[in-house]
Design a protein around this motif. Structure first.
Motif, PDB file in Angstrom:
ATOM      1  N   ARG A 211       0.829  -1.253   0.059  1.00 35.26           N
ATOM      2  CA  ARG A 211       0.162   0.173  -0.009  1.00 35.26           C
ATOM      3  C   ARG A 211       0.956   1.108   0.100  1.00 35.26           C
ATOM      4  N   LYS A 212       2.023   1.071   0.668  1.00 37.50           N
ATOM      5  CA  LYS A 212       2.965   2.325   0.823  1.00 37.50           C
ATOM      6  C   LYS A 212       3.344   2.581  -0.669  1.00 37.50           C
ATOM      7  N   ALA A 213       3.914   1.577  -1.062  1.00 32.85           N
ATOM      8  CA  ALA A 213       4.358   1.520  -2.634  1.00 32.85           C
ATOM      9  C   ALA A 213       3.627   2.120  -3.504  1.00 32.85           C
ATOM     10  N   ILE A 214       2.301   1.793  -3.504  1.00 33.78           N
ATOM     11  CA  ILE A 214       1.535   2.079  -4.491  1.00 33.78           C
ATOM     12  C   ILE A 214       1.037   3.789  -4.018  1.00 33.78           C
ATOM     13  N   GLU A 215       0.823   4.337  -2.854  1.00 39.19           N
ATOM     14  CA  GLU A 215       0.827   5.808  -2.642  1.00 39.19           C
ATOM     15  C   GLU A 215       2.152   6.439  -3.078  1.00 39.19           C
ATOM     16  N   ARG A 216       3.568   5.994  -3.092  1.00 40.81           N
ATOM     17  CA  ARG A 216       4.523   6.720  -3.589  1.00 40.81           C
ATOM     18  C   ARG A 216       4.356   6.514  -5.081  1.00 40.81           C
ATOM     19  N   GLY A 217       3.793   5.573  -5.669  1.00 35.91           N
ATOM     20  CA  GLY A 217       3.838   5.468  -7.280  1.00 35.91           C
ATOM     21  C   GLY A 217       4.814   4.710  -7.706  1.00 35.91           C
ATOM     22  N   ASP A 218       5.370   3.740  -7.016  1.00 37.23           N
ATOM     23  CA  ASP A 218       6.372   2.772  -7.450  1.00 37.23           C
ATOM     24  C   ASP A 218       5.882   1.988  -8.549  1.00 37.23           C
ATOM     25  N   PHE A 219       4.411   1.417  -8.478  1.00 40.09           N
ATOM     26  CA  PHE A 219       3.866   0.577  -9.440  1.00 40.09           C
ATOM     27  C   PHE A 219       3.490   1.376 -10.749  1.00 40.09           C
ATOM     28  N   ASP A 220       3.591   2.541 -10.804  1.00 36.51           N
ATOM     29  CA  ASP A 220       2.887   3.277 -12.070  1.00 36.51           C
ATOM     30  C   ASP A 220       4.106   3.021 -13.264  1.00 36.51           C
ATOM     31  N   ASN A 221       3.506   3.129 -14.473  1.00 39.39           N
ATOM     32  CA  ASN A 221       4.194   2.895 -15.762  1.00 39.39           C
ATOM     33  C   ASN A 221       5.053   1.989 -15.712  1.00 39.39           C
ATOM     34  N   LEU A 222       4.971   0.718 -15.277  1.00 42.37           N
ATOM     35  CA  LEU A 222       5.831  -0.325 -15.361  1.00 42.37           C
ATOM     36  C   LEU A 222       5.788  -0.898 -16.650  1.00 42.37           C
ATOM     37  N   PRO A 223       6.770  -1.838 -17.283  1.00 39.31           N
ATOM     38  CA  PRO A 223       6.889  -2.412 -18.509  1.00 39.31           C
ATOM     39  C   PRO A 223       5.682  -3.340 -18.748  1.00 39.31           C
ATOM     40  N   GLY A 224       4.930  -3.710 -19.433  1.00 41.76           N
ATOM     41  CA  GLY A 224       3.879  -4.615 -19.699  1.00 41.76           C
ATOM     42  C   GLY A 224       2.514  -4.328 -18.901  1.00 41.76           C
ATOM     43  N   SER A 225       2.364  -3.007 -18.460  1.00 43.48           N
ATOM     44  CA  SER A 225       1.328  -2.618 -17.791  1.00 43.48           C
ATOM     45  C   SER A 225       0.052  -2.621 -18.873  1.00 43.48           C
ATOM     46  N   GLY A 226      -0.804  -3.162 -18.271  1.00 38.83           N
ATOM     47  CA  GLY A 226      -2.275  -3.542 -19.142  1.00 38.83           C
ATOM     48  C   GLY A 226      -2.363  -4.349 -20.097  1.00 38.83           C
ATOM     49  N   LYS A 227      -1.165  -5.100 -19.761  1.00 41.92           N
ATOM     50  CA  LYS A 227      -1.107  -6.463 -20.914  1.00 41.92           C
ATOM     51  C   LYS A 227      -1.348  -7.698 -20.194  1.00 41.92           C
ATOM     52  N   PRO A 228      -1.904  -8.663 -20.760  1.00 36.78           N
ATOM     53  CA  PRO A 228      -2.443 -10.081 -20.035  1.00 36.78           C
ATOM     54  C   PRO A 228      -1.162 -10.649 -19.560  1.00 36.78           C
ATOM     55  N   LEU A 229      -1.343 -11.285 -18.555  1.00 38.87           N
ATOM     56  CA  LEU A 229       0.049 -11.931 -18.014  1.00 38.87           C
ATOM     57  C   LEU A 229       0.116 -13.367 -18.804  1.00 38.87           C
ATOM     58  N   ASP A 230       1.278 -13.812 -19.092  1.00 40.35           N
ATOM     59  CA  ASP A 230       1.526 -15.215 -19.565  1.00 40.35           C
ATOM     60  C   ASP A 230       1.873 -16.010 -18.394  1.00 40.35           C
ATOM     61  N   LEU A 231       0.744 -16.745 -17.667  1.00 38.62           N
ATOM     62  CA  LEU A 231       1.141 -17.504 -16.561  1.00 38.62           C
ATOM     63  C   LEU A 231       1.393 -18.940 -17.024  1.00 38.62           C
ATOM     64  N   SER A 232       2.339 -19.430 -16.493  1.00 38.15           N
ATOM     65  CA  SER A 232       2.945 -20.843 -16.732  1.00 38.15           C
ATOM     66  C   SER A 232       1.989 -21.693 -16.101  1.00 38.15           C
ATOM     67  N   ASP A 233       1.940 -22.919 -16.929  1.00 40.35           N
ATOM     68  CA  ASP A 233       0.922 -24.036 -16.581  1.00 40.35           C
ATOM     69  C   ASP A 233       1.821 -25.019 -15.520  1.00 40.35           C
ATOM     70  N   ALA A 234       2.953 -24.660 -14.926  1.00 35.32           N
ATOM     71  CA  ALA A 234       3.917 -25.708 -14.473  1.00 35.32           C
ATOM     72  C   ALA A 234       3.174 -26.380 -13.123  1.00 35.32           C
ATOM     73  N   ASP A 235       2.273 -25.554 -12.558  1.00 34.08           N
ATOM     74  CA  ASP A 235       1.343 -26.072 -11.135  1.00 34.08           C
ATOM     75  C   ASP A 235      -0.026 -26.807 -11.705  1.00 34.08           C
ATOM     76  N   ASP A 236      -0.226 -26.519 -12.950  1.00 33.09           N
ATOM     77  CA  ASP A 236      -1.701 -27.299 -13.461  1.00 33.09           C
ATOM     78  C   ASP A 236      -1.357 -28.556 -13.598  1.00 33.09           C
ATOM     79  N   PRO A 237      -2.283 -29.461 -13.001  1.00 37.64           N
ATOM     80  CA  PRO A 237      -2.282 -30.998 -13.331  1.00 37.64           C
ATOM     81  C   PRO A 237      -2.546 -31.399 -14.861  1.00 37.64           C
TER      82      PRO A 237
END
Length: 183
Positions: A33-59
């Motif tokens: 929450r403090k990092a969000i208030e400071r703006g540490d997560f603003d304008n990150l690369p890949g922002s707004g794009k879907p995540l490519d989640l690995s299927d490693a844990d999926d049986p």
């Protein structure tokens, strides 16, 4: 009440017992929450794009990757039958004789009746069996209309081709007058 101090008995920190996982989760949440208030997560690369989640844990990773790779989709029977019903006329139009059309309609009706006798899995089944005679009649009418349209188009192409050939040969028979310039 703003200026008054609350007694320690009202909010005694030792009155709550937290296990170590809860404390870690609360601390992590507080830091995020403090990092969000400071703006540490603003304008990150890949922002707004879907995540490519690995299927490693999926049986079921292998089955899912196979279905994705092969383009397979497994739908509940009620949805699949709706799609099949919508595509049936186009499928019948590809067939050349009435016997094959009747066979295809019988197979479709058999699948519908089988689904009606099963316990519903998914949305309700609203697809009804096709009336064989009405469907065959509609198929024959569409086939006749297509063949009539094809004959009309073939006649039109033949006439235009004949005209273009006649126009070409007419031009060959004509002589152009020679003009002489007098000097």
């Amino acid at each position: 009440m703003k200026d008054e101090q609350l007694p320690l008995t009202f909010c005694n920190p030792s009155a709550f017992a937290f296990d170590s996982e809860t404390v870690i989760a609360l601390l992590a949440d507080m830091h995020i929450r403090k990092a969000i208030e400071r703006g540490d997560f603003d304008n990150l690369p890949g922002s707004g794009k879907p995540l490519d989640l690995s299927d490693a844990d999926d049986p079921d990773w292998w089955v899912k990757s196979f279905m994705k790779r092969e383009g397979l989709v497994f739908l509940p029977p009620s949805i699949q039958l709706r799609k099949d019903d919508a595509a049936l006329d186009d499928q019948l139009d590809q067939l050349s004789n009435e016997k094959a059309v009747r066979h295809e309609i019988a197979q479709f009706n058999e699948r519908v009746m089988h689904a009606r006798h099963q316990l519903p899995s998914g949305p309700p089944l609203i697809t009804m069996p096709r009336d064989t005679e009405a469907t065959v009649t509609a198929w024959a009418d569409r086939k006749a209309a297509r063949s009539k349209e094809a004959r009309t188009q073939a006649r039109g192409e033949a006439k235009s081709e004949k005209r273009s050939r006649q126009g070409f040969f007419r031009g060959l028979g004509r002589r152009r007058p020679r003009h002489r310039t007098g000097m």
